[in-house]
Scaffold this active site. Structure first.
Site, PDB file in Angstrom:
ATOM      1  N   ALA A 240       0.841  -1.192   0.000  1.00  0.00           N
ATOM      2  CA  ALA A 240       0.000   0.000   0.000  1.00  0.00           C
ATOM      3  C   ALA A 240       0.877   1.243   0.000  1.00  0.00           C
ATOM      4  CB  ALA A 240      -0.918   0.008   1.220  1.00  0.00           C
ATOM      5  N   THR A 287       2.745  -2.053   4.310  1.00  0.00           N
ATOM      6  CA  THR A 287       2.856  -0.613   4.068  1.00  0.00           C
ATOM      7  C   THR A 287       4.115  -0.320   3.264  1.00  0.00           C
ATOM      8  OG1 THR A 287       4.244  -0.010   5.975  1.00  0.00           O
ATOM      9  CG2 THR A 287       1.860  -0.189   6.363  1.00  0.00           C
ATOM     10  N   ASP A 288       4.116   0.801   2.568  1.00  0.00           N
ATOM     11  CA  ASP A 288       5.369   1.334   2.061  1.00  0.00           C
ATOM     12  C   ASP A 288       6.165   1.848   3.263  1.00  0.00           C
ATOM     13  OD1 ASP A 288       7.340   2.152   0.313  1.00  0.00           O
ATOM     14  OD2 ASP A 288       5.993   3.220  -1.024  1.00  0.00           O
ATOM     15  N   ALA A 289       7.390   2.279   3.025  1.00  0.00           N
ATOM     16  CA  ALA A 289       8.284   2.679   4.118  1.00  0.00           C
ATOM     17  C   ALA A 289       7.630   3.728   5.012  1.00  0.00           C
ATOM     18  CB  ALA A 289       9.593   3.211   3.548  1.00  0.00           C
TER      19      ALA A 289
END
Length: 571
Positions: A240, A287-289
């Protein structure tokens, strides 16, 4: 709360034994071990002792590492060590969107998304996934955070300029599907990104909240179509992005105010609602970073760490501070932000993914890390041949308005070489400092006499003297990166720099981009423009061969974004 996971269904297809391992493992965990499984940590230096300490203290579920500069043997040794001390097998991830070069420095580059599209070849897309998976598996990586399923609607967008596979849903589907098909030849979990979709605007979620401005109908017909098809085909995980989808969020949450719109990573209506329920995604969401500003600027970190899991994300990418973030997540569970049901569902998806790629049995058998002799697959002749073929098929002659090609040592021996690089920071990925040397070496190897321009002076002096000194000018742009600014353009070293191709009427001038495809917005005056897509020696060598007329330009399926929506770029 979205739909609960079904571990016997797509994409896991677990048998009774594997489901029992998932359930029994969860039942035996302490609450601290459960919380730890939600985290994927990052180790930028392959520091084995630090990694072991983090695993033992925080019970992490996944590991990323810095791949650039690390050899396959160094990565292999690191992964072998950390898997040996983890009670539960680790998901170890890499960003291989172009080939094996995303998991180790000596990995094989095949083709970027833009290069694949230009080639028009599903085989090149398949080979990019195939080589990515084989070289990842050889070093011990078992989860790939690619390909990008983004759609490059906006030519100004540089964050996915080379990573996107096209400007429409059908093109993106054609190539991402083939990439994943190739990846599946290895025991590596598949993932696409960045839900709900990048490419509509020009800003970078590393720096600001991303916004996908499409209407509900437009999204369903584009990004929705892509994600639904890939999900139906058995996609195992989705990353995401820190990207809002306001029009859809207004539909899903009547009365939602614009000031309350959140990125997908924190929006339950998008993860639990749109993705897991409406699109029926049964896999894992990561999640993305989490240090990216698209997420970090949404609320206090102590709130958004557990809020991401509550919203439907199953794993949280990267600690900022180990102790602090772990306690933020733990307190979020204790305070009811993360419900017992949501935690259990996330754990079942995490362990379900591990079981789907057989990590639980491989650990029992002592085979979590493959035999070291398997490293011979990294950069093997078969993969190198695929890389050569991909370069041949993808390098694009976008225009040669005046018919200046070919340029050969027999006719244009004296070359003035300009190499453009980032003036300042290029963000989170380092440039190859050897690129200029490689270009010069390859030009001289075939017989050109090369004078390298220093690019530090203004365009002043005698034009006739300049034109009489060289037979042609070659400009190679190696500008790359993201996360340092919202979009990347050519930034000249000095005002009215002598690197700017003011000399196009004085001598034959060829411009070659080794990365971004849309430099014509800054150099519309050049009459011969080539997109080569990468700065490897193989790509540079083949580009020079094509400039000389030794090989034809085959990359003809590039998209209209190369013209930057400007009439003067076509001249």
């Amino acid at each position: 709360m979205g739909k609960l996971v079904d571990l016997k269904a797509k994409p896991y297809y677990l048998n009774d034994e594997a489901v029992a391992w998932v359930e029994n493992t969860i039942a035996e965990m302490t609450i601290e071990e459960k919380i730890g499984q939600l985290f994927i940590t990052h180790n930028p230096t392959l520091d084995v002792e630090l990694a072991k300490e983090v695993i033992k203290k925080y019970h992490i579920g996944g590991q990323r590492y810095k791949d650039s500069g690390s050899t396959s043997k160094e990565v292999y040794d690191f992964i072998k060590e950390i898997q040996s001390v983890s009670k539960i097998p680790l998901l170890v991830a890499a960003n291989c969107d172009n080939g094996g070069d995303g998991c180790c420095a000596d990995g094989t580059y095949i083709a970027t998304g833009a290069a694949v599209e230009a080639s028009g070849s599903e085989e090149v897309a398949y080979n990019a996934g195939y080589v990515s998976g084989r070289e990842e598996q050889a070093v011990g990586v078992n989860w790939n955070f690619d390909p990008c399923a983004d759609i490059l609607f906006n030519w100004r967008n540089t964050i996915v300029n080379t990573r996107a596979y096209g400007t429409d849903a059908d093109t993106v589907l054609k190539y991402t599907s083939q990439y994943i098909k190739g990846l599946r030849k290895s025991n590596v979990a598949s993932c696409v990104k960045h839900f709900p979709g990048d490419g509509t605007e020009e800003r970078d979620q590393h720096l600001v909240l991303g916004v996908n401005e499409l209407s509900v109908e437009e999204w369903d017909a584009s990004f929705g179509k892509v994600y639904k098809r890939l999900i139906d085909d058995g996609l195992m995980s989705i990353m995401a992005g820190h990207i809002a989808l306001p029009e859809y969020q207004y539909k899903l949450v009547p009365g939602l105010k614009y000031e309350d719109v959140l990125p997908a990573t924190l929006a339950p209506e998008l993860i639990n609602g749109l993705l897991k329920t409406q699109l029926d995604f049964n896999g894992l969401v990561v999640t993305d970073a989490s240090h990216m500003l698209g997420m970090a600027a949404a609320m206090k970190r102590k709130d958004y760490v557990p809020a991401a899991i509550a919203a439907g994300c199953d794993m949280f990418l990267f600690f900022r501070d180990f102790e602090e973030d772990f306690n933020f997540m733990l307190n979020g569970y204790k305070n009811g932000v993360i419900t017992e049901e949501r935690l259990h569902d996330a754990l079942r998806r995490i362990l379900g993914l591990k079981a789907a790629i057989n990590l639980h049995n491989l650990k029992k058998e002592g085979k979590l890390t493959p035999p070291e002799e398997g490293l011979i697959i990294v950069g093997c002749p078969e993969h190198i041949a695929m890389a050569k073929e991909a370069a041949d098929k993808s390098i694009s002659l976008v225009k040669d308005t005046w018919g200046q090609l070919p340029l050969r040592p027999e006719t244009h021996k004296r070359i003035k070489l300009h190499v453009l690089r980032n003036v300042e920071t290029n963000g989170i990925y380092a440039q190859n400092t050897a690129t200029t040397d490689i270009i010069k070496e390859e030009l001289e190897r075939v017989g050109f006499e090369v004078t390298l321009h220093d690019g530090t002076s203004r365009a002043m002096g005698s034009t006739e003297e300049y034109a009489n000194s060289w037979d042609a000018a070659l400009i190679f742009s190696d500008i790359r990166g993201y996360a340092g600014e919202n979009n990347y353009r050519i930034r000249w070293a000095v005002p009215m720099s002598s690197d700017i191709p003011w000399f196009v009427y004085e001598m034959p001038t060829v411009f070659v981009s080794l990365n971004f495809t849309t430099h014509l917005t800054d150099v519309p005056m050049v009459k011969t423009y080539i997109n080569a897509y990468k700065n490897t020696r193989e790509v540079i060598r083949q580009t020079i061969q094509k400039i000389m007329g030794e090989s034809e330009f085959k990359g003809t399926e590039f998209n209209e974004n190369v013209w930057c929506n400007k009439w003067e770029t076509r001249r």
